[in-house]
Design an enzyme around this catalytic site. Structure first.
Site, PDB file in Angstrom:
ATOM      1  N   GLY B  45       0.828  -1.204   0.000  1.00  0.00           N
ATOM      2  CA  GLY B  45       0.000   0.000   0.000  1.00  0.00           C
ATOM      3  C   GLY B  45       0.860   1.251   0.000  1.00  0.00           C
ATOM      4  O   GLY B  45       1.710   1.414   0.868  1.00  0.00           O
ATOM      5  N   VAL B  70       0.534  -3.373  10.633  1.00  0.00           N
ATOM      6  CA  VAL B  70       1.715  -2.745  10.038  1.00  0.00           C
ATOM      7  C   VAL B  70       1.497  -1.235   9.938  1.00  0.00           C
ATOM      8  O   VAL B  70       2.417  -0.441  10.160  1.00  0.00           O
ATOM      9  CB  VAL B  70       2.028  -3.363   8.652  1.00  0.00           C
ATOM     10  N   CYS B 138      -8.017  -0.219   4.642  1.00  0.00           N
ATOM     11  CA  CYS B 138      -6.993  -0.633   5.594  1.00  0.00           C
ATOM     12  C   CYS B 138      -7.468  -0.400   7.018  1.00  0.00           C
ATOM     13  O   CYS B 138      -7.764   0.728   7.403  1.00  0.00           O
ATOM     14  CB  CYS B 138      -5.671   0.103   5.381  1.00  0.00           C
TER      15      CYS B 138
HETATM   16  C1  LIG Z   1       1.158  -8.095   6.651  1.00  0.00           C
HETATM   17  C2  LIG Z   1       0.029  -7.659   5.765  1.00  0.00           C
HETATM   18  C3  LIG Z   1       0.056  -6.397   5.169  1.00  0.00           C
HETATM   19  C4  LIG Z   1      -0.979  -5.970   4.344  1.00  0.00           C
HETATM   20  N1  LIG Z   1      -0.911  -4.736   3.750  1.00  0.00           N
HETATM   21  C5  LIG Z   1      -1.895  -4.337   2.903  1.00  0.00           C
HETATM   22  C6  LIG Z   1      -1.810  -3.079   2.228  1.00  0.00           C
HETATM   23  O1  LIG Z   1      -0.831  -2.342   2.365  1.00  0.00           O
HETATM   24  N2  LIG Z   1      -2.826  -2.719   1.396  1.00  0.00           N
HETATM   25  C7  LIG Z   1      -3.914  -3.546   1.191  1.00  0.00           C
HETATM   26  O2  LIG Z   1      -4.802  -3.202   0.412  1.00  0.00           O
HETATM   27  N3  LIG Z   1      -4.007  -4.750   1.811  1.00  0.00           N
HETATM   28  C8  LIG Z   1      -3.030  -5.164   2.655  1.00  0.00           C
HETATM   29  N4  LIG Z   1      -3.129  -6.392   3.274  1.00  0.00           N
HETATM   30  C9  LIG Z   1      -4.304  -7.243   3.034  1.00  0.00           C
HETATM   31  C10 LIG Z   1      -4.030  -8.340   1.992  1.00  0.00           C
HETATM   32  O3  LIG Z   1      -3.685  -7.754   0.742  1.00  0.00           O
HETATM   33  C11 LIG Z   1      -5.257  -9.253   1.827  1.00  0.00           C
HETATM   34  O4  LIG Z   1      -6.365  -8.456   1.440  1.00  0.00           O
HETATM   35  C12 LIG Z   1      -5.634  -9.969   3.117  1.00  0.00           C
HETATM   36  O5  LIG Z   1      -4.494 -10.351   3.810  1.00  0.00           O
HETATM   37  C13 LIG Z   1      -6.520 -11.196   2.885  1.00  0.00           C
HETATM   38  O6  LIG Z   1      -5.895 -12.172   2.093  1.00  0.00           O
HETATM   39  P1  LIG Z   1      -5.070 -13.424   2.721  1.00  0.00           P
HETATM   40  O7  LIG Z   1      -5.966 -14.100   3.701  1.00  0.00           O
HETATM   41  O8  LIG Z   1      -4.712 -14.276   1.530  1.00  0.00           O
HETATM   42  O9  LIG Z   1      -3.881 -12.856   3.373  1.00  0.00           O
HETATM   43  C14 LIG Z   1      -2.088  -6.835   4.103  1.00  0.00           C
HETATM   44  C15 LIG Z   1      -2.114  -8.107   4.702  1.00  0.00           C
HETATM   45  C16 LIG Z   1      -1.075  -8.529   5.509  1.00  0.00           C
HETATM   46  C17 LIG Z   1      -1.148  -9.902   6.116  1.00  0.00           C
END
Ligand SMILES: Cc1cc2nc3c(=O)[nH]c(=O)nc-3n(C[C@H](O)[C@H](O)[C@H](O)COP(=O)(O)O)c2cc1C
Ligand SMILES: Cc1cc2nc3c(=O)[nH]c(=O)nc-3n(C[C@H](O)[C@H](O)[C@H](O)COP(=O)(O)OP(=O)(O)OC[C@H]3O[C@@H](n4cnc5c(N)ncnc54)[C@H](O)[C@@H]3O)c2cc1C
Ligand code: FES
EC number: 1.3.-.-
Lengths: 233, 310
Positions: B45, B70, B138
């Site tokens: 992001g 984060v 977020c």
């Molecule tokens: C450590 C971490 C940082 C993330 N940072 C962002 C971000 O900066 N912007 C965003 O849109 N989503 C962010 N996400 C969300 C992920 O892109 C995703 O939408 C979410 O983790 C669900 O998918 P998953 O279960 O496969 O992880 C972050 C997720 C994690 C775990």
């Protein structure tokens, strides 16, 4: 996947795992991300290189929670997933060097003692010392302390470099003791990690020069550059 | 066998896209495997100004999942365009810039910068950003981010302004914490978004009972990983039935069969987040699994199964 040669409890909750494999060269102070073949816990666990000799890698670890408990259940012949070597590691310095470890913080120091030129080694333990004899061949002088603080044994002004690994309080104290001295103090920091490779910003620490990632910019940092008051696991 | 997908005229070689915040800008994983096999990569992001992120504990594991706080630590859009784009110019997957913000002006200025930079790169025959993913969801930034992602009419304003500010394909990343995620998606389509991605993390909490305080200095944090998959899948299914724009589905994907589920629920492509931490070669392994599944089931194209759950 790597094969475990042996995995023994050497004392109380301290284990020594030997893994065989075709390992690439690694620097002292670097670490690997370890996980068993299970999906839980979700995240891999960072563990330092304790020793590396040709196709034998050793990890010295303390059972701290679920992840390390599952690791300790593994036996010779079982497999383990490793990713690494990761991180910057200790600098290959020359001069008068003190290697200082507290508790399980001694883990990365054996491999370091072997790479450095006869450092003075200081190892502190709460109750009972373990594996200290392994350091004897590589140490100019070996000091072992039980209870109290091993730092009290170290005369920092005597050294060009001090490399410290142990609990946060000990690292902080070492940084404080060396304030105003010429001695360069390096500390190995611990943070919870997710990726281990610098992609997720989960392990950031504030440093005098901005944010740093423990997994790639560290785990080893110059003590005087660390923002100690901002640190937490 | 054809794994190709398409969003707003942009071809994806396959449906596997790496989710924002879990893949950096791709460079770290490129040292571990050939990331050019991937369908797409979403950047960490990005915000107009660099952010140092949240203090205190940033990560906590829970049953089948993990929570993160984060707080959008990132180098800022200018540094991204100056530094990270050098690497992005060289890669094959669809390049998606995830845009965060805490005010409408920030979102708009950020979108303008990325769009302008891409135009200049195209003029000199270089590759630029292929798509913007607008992160209105977020949960880890107090002053904004998710604040826009809860109420449809608040979000509408942001999307309208950003839509006007960029000619790049625009996806909107939705929060599962939205009051009504289907309404939100329908609104995005009305405002001219080219796609929606869902879901971002679920706002959650963990208490340190010894210290008698939340584990996180921000009180709540975002839950991701396998634990959220059934809910995320349900939301993707509901949204895909109500919009005609493509859906990027995500939440807890850790296997090829999870990917198939999201596609059957109606997703055009999927995003993979937390699994990148469990398996540093996630993309490569998922792609192999997907090939195997399609071969076994004798599926020639994902279109045969996309959205088949009525
Ligand atoms: C450590 C971490 C940082 C993330 N940072 C962002 C971000 O900066 N912007 C965003 O849109 N989503 C962010 N996400 C969300 C992920 O892109 C995703 O939408 C979410 O983790 C669900 O998918 P998953 O279960 O496969 O992880 C972050 C997720 C994690 C775990
Ligand atoms: C670069 C690096 C190298 C390390 N090298 C070693 C080593 O060689 N030997 C060794 O025994 N340990 C080492 N650690 C610490 C080890 O990673 C943790 O003890 C382990 O992750 C705990 O996992 P768990 O599932 O057993 O415990 P959890 O249930 O996750 O936690 C149990 C306890 O451990 C603490 N903890 C959790 N994660 C970490 C972490 N990343 N660092 C420090 N403490 C943590 C928690 O706060 C809690 O008090 C290292 C850590 C880092 C960052
Ligand atoms: S653990 Fe992901 S950046 Fe350090």
């Amino acid at each position: 996947m790597h094969t475990i040669l042996s995995n023994e409890r050497i004392y109380d909750n301290i284990c020594l795992m030997t893994v065989v494999g075709d390992f690439q060269a690694a620097r002292m102070g670097q670490f690997y991300m370890l996980r068993t073949s299970r999906d839980a816990p979700l995240l891999s666990r960072p563990i330092s290189i304790h020793n590396l000799e040709q196709d034998r890698m050793q990890f010295l670890y303390r059972i701290a929670g679920e992840g390390t408990r599952l690791m300790a259940e593994l036996r010779g012949g079982d497999s383990i997933k490793l990713a690494g070597p990761l991180g910057n590691g200790f600098p290959q310095v020359k001069g008068r060097i003190a290697l200082i470890g507290g508790g399980i913080g001694i883990a990365p120091l054996l491999y370091a003692a072997r790479q450095l030129d006869k450092p003075d080694v200081y190892l502190g333990f709460q109750k009972q010392p373990y594996l200290t004899e392994a350091f004897t061949p590589y140490a100019n002088q070996l000091t072992v302390q039980i209870g109290g603080s091993i730092l009290e044994e170290v005369n920092f002004s005597h050294y060009d470099y001090a490399i410290v690994c142990g609990p946060l309080g000990m690292l902080k104290e070492a940084a404080r003791m060396a304030e105003g001295l010429e001695t360069k103090v390096y500390v190995s920091l611990e943070k919870r990690m997710a990726c281990g490779v610098g992609a997720c910003y989960v392990c950031s620490v504030m440093n005098k020069n901005g944010n740093r990632k423990v997994c790639t910019d560290g785990p080893v940092f110059l003590a005087k550059e660390v923002e100690w008051h901002e640190l937490s696991l | 066998m054809n794994l190709a997908c398409n969003i707003a005229g942009i071809p994806f070689r396959n449906p596997i896209v790496m989710a924002s915040g879990t893949f950096g800008f791709g460079q770290e994983y490129a040292r571990l495997y050939d990331i050019n096999q991937l369908g797409g990569i979403v950047s960490k992001g990005l915000t107009l100004n660099p952010r140092r992120g949240n203090t205190g504990t940033r990560i906590w594991e829970t049953a089948g999942g993990m929570m993160n706080s984060v707080g959008l630590e990132n180098p800022g859009i200018d540094a991204f365009l100056a530094e990270e784009m050098k690497f992005w110019e060289t890669i094959e997957p669809v390049r998606i810039a995830n845009l965060g913000g805490s005010s409408i002006e920030d979102y708009v200025l950020g979108a303008v910068k990325i769009t302008k930079d891409t135009g200049e790169r195209h003029n000199t025959h270089l590759r630029g950003v292929d798509m913007i993913e607008l992160n209105i969801s977020c949960p880890n930034v107090k002053e904004g981010g998710m604040a826009f992602g809860i109420k449809t009419e608040v979000a509408r304003e942001v999307i309208r302004e950003v839509r006007q500010a960029t000619s790049l394909p625009l996806a909107v990343k939705l929060s599962p914490n939205a009051e009504n995620i289907v309404d939100m998606a329908v609104m995005c389509e009305e405002e001219g978004a080219d796609a929606v991605s869902l879901v971002n993390t679920f706002s959650g909490m963990t208490i340190d009972i010894h210290q008698r305080r939340s584990v996180f200095s921000n009180l709540y944090a975002g839950l991701s990983g396998p634990a959220i998959k059934p809910i995320a899948l349900r939301m993707v299914h509901q949204v895909a039935r109500q919009v005609t724009i493509p859906v990027m589905g995500m939440g807890g994907i850790t296997s090829a069969s999870d990917i198939i589920e999201f596609i059957m629920a109606g997703a055009e492509v999927v995003q993979v987040g937390t699994y990148n931490f469990m398996n540093l070669r996630a993309g490569e392994n998922l792609l192999l699994g997907l090939h195997n599944f399609m071969e076994q089931e004798n599926i020639q194209s994902l279109d045969e199964i996309r959205g088949i759950i009525g």
